[in-house]
Design an enzyme around this catalytic site. Structure first.
Site, mmCIF file in Angstrom:
data_model
loop_
_atom_site.group_PDB
_atom_site.id
_atom_site.type_symbol
_atom_site.label_atom_id
_atom_site.label_comp_id
_atom_site.label_asym_id
_atom_site.label_seq_id
_atom_site.Cartn_x
_atom_site.Cartn_y
_atom_site.Cartn_z
ATOM 1 N N THR A 46 20.806 5.135 -7.623
ATOM 2 C CA THR A 46 20.688 5.860 -6.357
ATOM 3 C C THR A 46 22.008 6.502 -5.942
ATOM 4 O O THR A 46 22.042 7.642 -5.463
ATOM 5 C CB THR A 46 20.235 4.893 -5.242
ATOM 6 O OG1 THR A 46 19.035 4.236 -5.652
ATOM 7 C CG2 THR A 46 19.984 5.634 -3.943
ATOM 8 N N TYR A 109 8.362 5.100 -1.239
ATOM 9 C CA TYR A 109 7.534 6.010 -0.436
ATOM 10 C C TYR A 109 6.069 5.598 -0.361
ATOM 11 O O TYR A 109 5.465 5.604 0.703
ATOM 12 C CB TYR A 109 7.652 7.464 -0.937
ATOM 13 C CG TYR A 109 6.923 8.460 -0.066
ATOM 14 C CD1 TYR A 109 7.438 8.824 1.174
ATOM 15 C CD2 TYR A 109 5.714 9.012 -0.471
ATOM 16 C CE1 TYR A 109 6.760 9.726 1.988
ATOM 17 C CE2 TYR A 109 5.038 9.911 0.330
ATOM 18 C CZ TYR A 109 5.562 10.257 1.563
ATOM 19 O OH TYR A 109 4.889 11.138 2.371
ATOM 20 N N TYR A 135 14.985 -3.777 -9.186
ATOM 21 C CA TYR A 135 15.861 -3.310 -8.099
ATOM 22 C C TYR A 135 15.056 -3.272 -6.811
ATOM 23 O O TYR A 135 14.116 -2.490 -6.676
ATOM 24 C CB TYR A 135 16.406 -1.924 -8.451
ATOM 25 C CG TYR A 135 17.350 -1.302 -7.439
ATOM 26 C CD1 TYR A 135 17.954 -2.048 -6.430
ATOM 27 C CD2 TYR A 135 17.644 0.055 -7.512
ATOM 28 C CE1 TYR A 135 18.821 -1.470 -5.525
ATOM 29 C CE2 TYR A 135 18.518 0.646 -6.607
ATOM 30 C CZ TYR A 135 19.101 -0.116 -5.622
ATOM 31 O OH TYR A 135 19.963 0.465 -4.716
ATOM 32 N N ARG A 140 15.500 1.833 1.281
ATOM 33 C CA ARG A 140 15.209 3.129 0.660
ATOM 34 C C ARG A 140 13.750 3.265 0.232
ATOM 35 O O ARG A 140 13.208 4.365 0.211
ATOM 36 C CB ARG A 140 16.116 3.353 -0.555
ATOM 37 C CG ARG A 140 17.581 3.576 -0.191
ATOM 38 C CD ARG A 140 18.390 3.974 -1.407
ATOM 39 N NE ARG A 140 19.788 4.212 -1.096
ATOM 40 C CZ ARG A 140 20.275 5.373 -0.673
ATOM 41 N NH1 ARG A 140 19.470 6.415 -0.519
ATOM 42 N NH2 ARG A 140 21.571 5.515 -0.419
ATOM 43 N N LYS A 164 18.463 -6.798 -9.004
ATOM 44 C CA LYS A 164 19.475 -6.320 -8.070
ATOM 45 C C LYS A 164 18.845 -6.408 -6.686
ATOM 46 O O LYS A 164 17.927 -5.657 -6.368
ATOM 47 C CB LYS A 164 19.891 -4.886 -8.390
ATOM 48 C CG LYS A 164 20.901 -4.309 -7.398
ATOM 49 C CD LYS A 164 21.199 -2.841 -7.689
ATOM 50 C CE LYS A 164 22.140 -2.261 -6.632
ATOM 51 N NZ LYS A 164 22.402 -0.813 -6.849
ATOM 52 N N ILE A 206 26.054 -5.330 -8.372
ATOM 53 C CA ILE A 206 26.126 -3.920 -8.758
ATOM 54 C C ILE A 206 26.596 -3.206 -7.507
ATOM 55 O O ILE A 206 25.873 -3.116 -6.521
ATOM 56 C CB ILE A 206 24.787 -3.387 -9.266
ATOM 57 C CG1 ILE A 206 24.421 -4.084 -10.584
ATOM 58 C CG2 ILE A 206 24.858 -1.873 -9.473
ATOM 59 C CD1 ILE A 206 23.058 -3.703 -11.129
#
Length: 293
Positions: A46, A109, A135, A140, A164, A206
């Site tokens: 990202t 989304y 992840y 997000r 993550k 990360i």
């Protein structure tokens, strides 16, 4: 997957003022991170503004990082999305020979159910020739991959080797650590709580800030892994102001301003992102200058 223990950095994609990919700056960032002592590099996550890169530009970024790295550190590639079939197709067709693992974001989304998230990663696990790092970043994606789903995936698919976890919710992280398979890695995706997660049994981070301050940040994580708590938190408190600042007006605008202040890369981002305002730029610049003393 011992190569994923410690500090990985989610590389930015530096742009020139005309918004074209700045290959020379990207190579400088790779070398700066490696020289600073981080353990591995994450490409096209990202932070790389992946969503604004064309297919050709993504290949340029990969080739640039591979060349600059020269085989020194493990590389992780971001391969994810909200179209399961498209992700599976990419995994089957892309040359992954330079990479140790893939990082795959939970579908964004569309807000799938937990069963939908499970089925998405089941399809990816069955298609991927490389180990997979899940992840989870609800800020997000607008959906949270619950600990029960993570543990289910980790238990049923041997090539799902890590997560993550970027919720910043330590209680959720604790639940994963408590119930996960023995060798499954829980990796922080939140710079401010990374040390606390490591001390609770996590395997590292990360990081975004890690590429701007690789020496101090990676040392903090190593101290945490070695249970040198007071020394680790001393670094945490030194870095806390800049960690707050780089996310204040969005990622990667903040970390790109760090690189601008260091003379490593321009602070250019692509729309719909914009660079940080002058007030924040001045504060970041002041911190960078103070850190050199």
């Amino acid at each position: 997957m011992e190569s994923l223990i410690g500090t990985g950095v989610a590389l930015v994609t530096p742009f020139k003022k005309d918004c074209t990919v700045d290959k020379e700056a990207l190579a400088r960032i790779v070398n700066f991170s490696i020289d600073g002592g981080i353990e591995y590099l994450v490409v096209l996550g990202t932070t790389a503004e992946n969503a604004t890169l064309s297919a050709t530009e993504k290949e340029v970024v990969i080739a640039t990082v591979v060349e600059a790295n020269k085989g020194r550190l493990p590389l992780v590639l971001g391969v994810g999305g909200n179209n399961t079939m498209e992700v599976v197709s990419e995994l089957k067709t892309r040359d992954l020979s330079h990479f140790t693992a893939i990082l795959s974001v939970s579908p964004y989304y569309v807000k799938p159910t937990q069963e939908g998230i499970y089925q998405h990663f089941k399809a990816i696990a069955e298609a991927s020739p490389l180990p997979i790092i899940l992840y989870n970043v609800p800020g997000r994606t607008s959906s949270n991959m619950l600990p029960s789903t993570v543990v289910r995936l980790a238990t049923e698919f041997k090539n799902i080797v890590a997560i993550k976890e970027a919720t910043g919710d330590l209680v959720q992280c604790f639940e994963i650590i408590k119930n996960k398979p023995k060798d499954f890695l829980v990796i922080s995706g939140d710079d401010m709580t990374a040390l606390s997660l490591v001390l609770a049994g996590g395997s590292g981070v990360i990081s975004v800030i890690g590429q701007g301050f690789p020496t101090t940040f990676s040392e903090m994580i190593r101290l945490g892994l070695n249970r040198k708590v007071d020394q680790a938190f001393s670094i945490q408190y030194e870095l806390a102001p800049i960690i707050d600042m780089i996310f204040e007006q969005g990622n990667p605008a903040g970390i790109k301003q760090v690189f601008e202040s260091m003379g490593i890369a321009e602070n250019t981002v692509r729309l719909p992102l914009v660079h940080v305002d002058q007030n924040l730029a001045s504060r970041i610049h002041s911190f960078v200058q103070m850190s050199k003393k």
